[in-house]
Scaffold this motif. Structure first.
Motif, PDB file in Angstrom:
ATOM      1  N   VAL A  40       0.832  -1.208   0.000  1.00  0.00           N
ATOM      2  CA  VAL A  40       0.000   0.000   0.000  1.00  0.00           C
ATOM      3  C   VAL A  40       0.864   1.255   0.000  1.00  0.00           C
ATOM      4  O   VAL A  40       2.016   1.244   0.424  1.00  0.00           O
ATOM      5  CB  VAL A  40      -1.013   0.018   1.174  1.00  0.00           C
ATOM      6  CG1 VAL A  40      -1.993  -1.143   1.065  1.00  0.00           C
ATOM      7  CG2 VAL A  40      -0.303   0.007   2.501  1.00  0.00           C
ATOM      8  N   ASP A  41       0.279   2.340  -0.490  1.00  0.00           N
ATOM      9  CA  ASP A  41       0.994   3.617  -0.551  1.00  0.00           C
ATOM     10  C   ASP A  41       0.504   4.562   0.546  1.00  0.00           C
ATOM     11  O   ASP A  41      -0.266   4.161   1.426  1.00  0.00           O
ATOM     12  CB  ASP A  41       0.855   4.239  -1.938  1.00  0.00           C
ATOM     13  CG  ASP A  41      -0.576   4.594  -2.322  1.00  0.00           C
ATOM     14  OD1 ASP A  41      -1.466   4.633  -1.437  1.00  0.00           O
ATOM     15  OD2 ASP A  41      -0.812   4.843  -3.517  1.00  0.00           O
ATOM     16  N   GLY A  42       0.927   5.805   0.474  1.00  0.00           N
ATOM     17  CA  GLY A  42       0.567   6.809   1.475  1.00  0.00           C
ATOM     18  C   GLY A  42      -0.920   7.100   1.544  1.00  0.00           C
ATOM     19  O   GLY A  42      -1.406   7.619   2.553  1.00  0.00           O
ATOM     20  N   ASN A  43      -1.674   6.770   0.503  1.00  0.00           N
ATOM     21  CA  ASN A  43      -3.128   6.960   0.513  1.00  0.00           C
ATOM     22  C   ASN A  43      -3.847   5.768   1.131  1.00  0.00           C
ATOM     23  O   ASN A  43      -5.078   5.766   1.235  1.00  0.00           O
ATOM     24  CB  ASN A  43      -3.660   7.162  -0.917  1.00  0.00           C
ATOM     25  CG  ASN A  43      -3.198   8.473  -1.513  1.00  0.00           C
ATOM     26  OD1 ASN A  43      -2.998   9.443  -0.805  1.00  0.00           O
ATOM     27  ND2 ASN A  43      -3.012   8.483  -2.827  1.00  0.00           N
ATOM     28  N   GLY A  44      -3.093   4.735   1.488  1.00  0.00           N
ATOM     29  CA  GLY A  44      -3.685   3.561   2.108  1.00  0.00           C
ATOM     30  C   GLY A  44      -4.293   2.572   1.131  1.00  0.00           C
ATOM     31  O   GLY A  44      -4.957   1.630   1.550  1.00  0.00           O
ATOM     32  N   HIS A  45      -4.096   2.799  -0.165  1.00  0.00           N
ATOM     33  CA  HIS A  45      -4.602   1.825  -1.144  1.00  0.00           C
ATOM     34  C   HIS A  45      -3.439   1.187  -1.894  1.00  0.00           C
ATOM     35  O   HIS A  45      -2.287   1.605  -1.751  1.00  0.00           O
ATOM     36  CB  HIS A  45      -5.643   2.438  -2.088  1.00  0.00           C
ATOM     37  CG  HIS A  45      -5.158   3.585  -2.909  1.00  0.00           C
ATOM     38  ND1 HIS A  45      -5.970   4.607  -3.296  1.00  0.00           N
ATOM     39  CD2 HIS A  45      -3.948   3.883  -3.431  1.00  0.00           C
ATOM     40  CE1 HIS A  45      -5.303   5.475  -4.025  1.00  0.00           C
ATOM     41  NE2 HIS A  45      -4.071   5.051  -4.113  1.00  0.00           N
ATOM     42  N   LEU A  46      -3.740   0.157  -2.664  1.00  0.00           N
ATOM     43  CA  LEU A  46      -2.715  -0.587  -3.381  1.00  0.00           C
ATOM     44  C   LEU A  46      -1.890   0.358  -4.256  1.00  0.00           C
ATOM     45  O   LEU A  46      -2.430   1.115  -5.068  1.00  0.00           O
ATOM     46  CB  LEU A  46      -3.368  -1.684  -4.237  1.00  0.00           C
ATOM     47  CG  LEU A  46      -2.425  -2.690  -4.883  1.00  0.00           C
ATOM     48  CD1 LEU A  46      -1.655  -3.479  -3.836  1.00  0.00           C
ATOM     49  CD2 LEU A  46      -3.204  -3.626  -5.782  1.00  0.00           C
ATOM     50  N   ALA A  47      -0.574   0.317  -4.083  1.00  0.00           N
ATOM     51  CA  ALA A  47       0.344   1.192  -4.817  1.00  0.00           C
ATOM     52  C   ALA A  47       0.486   0.742  -6.266  1.00  0.00           C
ATOM     53  O   ALA A  47       0.362  -0.452  -6.573  1.00  0.00           O
ATOM     54  CB  ALA A  47       1.710   1.183  -4.134  1.00  0.00           C
ATOM     55  N   ASN A  48       0.786   1.695  -7.126  1.00  0.00           N
ATOM     56  CA  ASN A  48       0.996   1.397  -8.546  1.00  0.00           C
ATOM     57  C   ASN A  48       2.041   0.298  -8.726  1.00  0.00           C
ATOM     58  O   ASN A  48       1.866  -0.611  -9.537  1.00  0.00           O
ATOM     59  CB  ASN A  48       1.466   2.636  -9.310  1.00  0.00           C
ATOM     60  CG  ASN A  48       0.500   3.770  -9.233  1.00  0.00           C
ATOM     61  OD1 ASN A  48       0.143   4.209  -8.142  1.00  0.00           O
ATOM     62  ND2 ASN A  48       0.083   4.268 -10.371  1.00  0.00           N
ATOM     63  N   SER A  49       3.139   0.388  -7.979  1.00  0.00           N
ATOM     64  CA  SER A  49       4.215  -0.599  -8.115  1.00  0.00           C
ATOM     65  C   SER A  49       3.751  -1.996  -7.734  1.00  0.00           C
ATOM     66  O   SER A  49       4.236  -2.988  -8.286  1.00  0.00           O
ATOM     67  CB  SER A  49       5.422  -0.186  -7.274  1.00  0.00           C
ATOM     68  OG  SER A  49       5.058  -0.066  -5.910  1.00  0.00           O
ATOM     69  N   ALA A  50       2.812  -2.105  -6.803  1.00  0.00           N
ATOM     70  CA  ALA A  50       2.305  -3.420  -6.405  1.00  0.00           C
ATOM     71  C   ALA A  50       1.516  -4.058  -7.549  1.00  0.00           C
ATOM     72  O   ALA A  50       1.595  -5.277  -7.751  1.00  0.00           O
ATOM     73  CB  ALA A  50       1.448  -3.310  -5.154  1.00  0.00           C
ATOM     74  N   TYR A  51       0.762  -3.259  -8.292  1.00  0.00           N
ATOM     75  CA  TYR A  51       0.056  -3.802  -9.460  1.00  0.00           C
ATOM     76  C   TYR A  51       1.067  -4.440 -10.417  1.00  0.00           C
ATOM     77  O   TYR A  51       0.851  -5.540 -10.919  1.00  0.00           O
ATOM     78  CB  TYR A  51      -0.726  -2.710 -10.191  1.00  0.00           C
ATOM     79  CG  TYR A  51      -2.007  -2.300  -9.530  1.00  0.00           C
ATOM     80  CD1 TYR A  51      -3.205  -2.950  -9.816  1.00  0.00           C
ATOM     81  CD2 TYR A  51      -2.044  -1.239  -8.624  1.00  0.00           C
ATOM     82  CE1 TYR A  51      -4.400  -2.574  -9.220  1.00  0.00           C
ATOM     83  CE2 TYR A  51      -3.236  -0.854  -8.018  1.00  0.00           C
ATOM     84  CZ  TYR A  51      -4.400  -1.524  -8.323  1.00  0.00           C
ATOM     85  OH  TYR A  51      -5.585  -1.161  -7.736  1.00  0.00           O
ATOM     86  N   LEU A  52       2.171  -3.729 -10.664  1.00  0.00           N
ATOM     87  CA  LEU A  52       3.198  -4.247 -11.573  1.00  0.00           C
ATOM     88  C   LEU A  52       3.804  -5.540 -11.033  1.00  0.00           C
ATOM     89  O   LEU A  52       4.023  -6.499 -11.784  1.00  0.00           O
ATOM     90  CB  LEU A  52       4.291  -3.199 -11.793  1.00  0.00           C
ATOM     91  CG  LEU A  52       3.831  -1.899 -12.448  1.00  0.00           C
ATOM     92  CD1 LEU A  52       4.971  -0.892 -12.485  1.00  0.00           C
ATOM     93  CD2 LEU A  52       3.279  -2.137 -13.831  1.00  0.00           C
ATOM     94  N   ASN A  53       4.079  -5.576  -9.728  1.00  0.00           N
ATOM     95  CA  ASN A  53       4.650  -6.781  -9.128  1.00  0.00           C
ATOM     96  C   ASN A  53       3.679  -7.961  -9.204  1.00  0.00           C
ATOM     97  O   ASN A  53       4.089  -9.087  -9.501  1.00  0.00           O
ATOM     98  CB  ASN A  53       5.046  -6.521  -7.674  1.00  0.00           C
ATOM     99  CG  ASN A  53       6.257  -5.633  -7.570  1.00  0.00           C
ATOM    100  OD1 ASN A  53       7.098  -5.585  -8.459  1.00  0.00           O
ATOM    101  ND2 ASN A  53       6.356  -4.899  -6.471  1.00  0.00           N
ATOM    102  N   PHE A  54       2.396  -7.723  -8.936  1.00  0.00           N
ATOM    103  CA  PHE A  54       1.407  -8.798  -9.009  1.00  0.00           C
ATOM    104  C   PHE A  54       1.295  -9.330 -10.443  1.00  0.00           C
ATOM    105  O   PHE A  54       1.175 -10.534 -10.672  1.00  0.00           O
ATOM    106  CB  PHE A  54       0.034  -8.333  -8.516  1.00  0.00           C
ATOM    107  CG  PHE A  54      -0.059  -8.091  -7.024  1.00  0.00           C
ATOM    108  CD1 PHE A  54       0.945  -8.458  -6.148  1.00  0.00           C
ATOM    109  CD2 PHE A  54      -1.185  -7.500  -6.496  1.00  0.00           C
ATOM    110  CE1 PHE A  54       0.841  -8.241  -4.781  1.00  0.00           C
ATOM    111  CE2 PHE A  54      -1.309  -7.274  -5.129  1.00  0.00           C
ATOM    112  CZ  PHE A  54      -0.294  -7.647  -4.275  1.00  0.00           C
ATOM    113  N   MET A  55       1.336  -8.416 -11.420  1.00  0.00           N
ATOM    114  CA  MET A  55       1.256  -8.854 -12.821  1.00  0.00           C
ATOM    115  C   MET A  55       2.491  -9.659 -13.211  1.00  0.00           C
ATOM    116  O   MET A  55       2.378 -10.687 -13.886  1.00  0.00           O
ATOM    117  CB  MET A  55       1.085  -7.656 -13.748  1.00  0.00           C
ATOM    118  CG  MET A  55      -0.279  -7.020 -13.641  1.00  0.00           C
ATOM    119  SD  MET A  55      -0.551  -5.680 -14.820  1.00  0.00           S
ATOM    120  CE  MET A  55       0.603  -4.439 -14.270  1.00  0.00           C
TER     121      MET A  55
END
Length: 159
Positions: A13-28
């Motif tokens: 998660v990022d500073g907004n408390g939701h899934l970070a952009n980088s996490a989407y890339l890692n999951f993909m």
């Protein structure tokens, strides 16, 4: 369609408390590696042939937020292949535990010769495997021109 489940961790998660952009890339990326492993493209096979995948572009569209401790299902569909197997396009979709579609991403890439660092067509036996990949409903045959449709070209900085 290939599927993989992920629990959103604190580090995702990022500073907004939701899934970070980088996490989407890692999951993909994790989903693609699983898909390739299960379809004859293990790391050992790639190393033995001196090839590796290279990503040209990733276009992500976000529909809903995802939060810590939620479970996401990430799918992969093959939405494009060139006749020689050199170019590929994958479509990833993200769904929350209720089945809501939270994001989608199109990834365009190719296979690279790890010695010459240039793009390459797949050897015949690997091309046969690629052509058997399960295809998404919007599958199309790719050409080199499809990799240039964005109109983006390198523009060096004049120092």
């Amino acid at each position: 369609m290939y599927k993989k489940d992920f629990e959103i961790r604190w580090s995702d998660v990022d500073g907004n408390g939701h899934l970070a952009n980088s996490a989407y890339l890692n999951f993909m990326s994790h989903t693609r590696v699983g898909f390739l492993n299960e379809n004859g493209f293990s790391m050992k096979t790639l190393i033995d042939h001196g090839i590796g995948p290279v990503v040209f572009s990733e276009q992500i569209y976000y529909f809903k937020e995802s939060f810590l401790s939620q479970t996401l299902t990430v799918t992969l569909g093959v939405s494009g292949l060139s006749d020689d197997g050199m170019f590929f396009k994958f479509e990833h979709n993200f769904y929350n535990q209720k089945g809501n579609h939270v994001a989608t991403c199109d990834i365009l890439g190719a296979w690279m010769n790890l010695k010459t660092r240039g793009l390459m067509a797949l050897p015949e036996h690997l091309k046969e495997l690629v052509m058997e990949f399960p295809k998404s409903p919007n599958f199309k045959r790719l050409t080199k021109e499809d990799t240039r449709k964005s109109g983006k070209v390198p523009k060096d900085l004049n120092l």
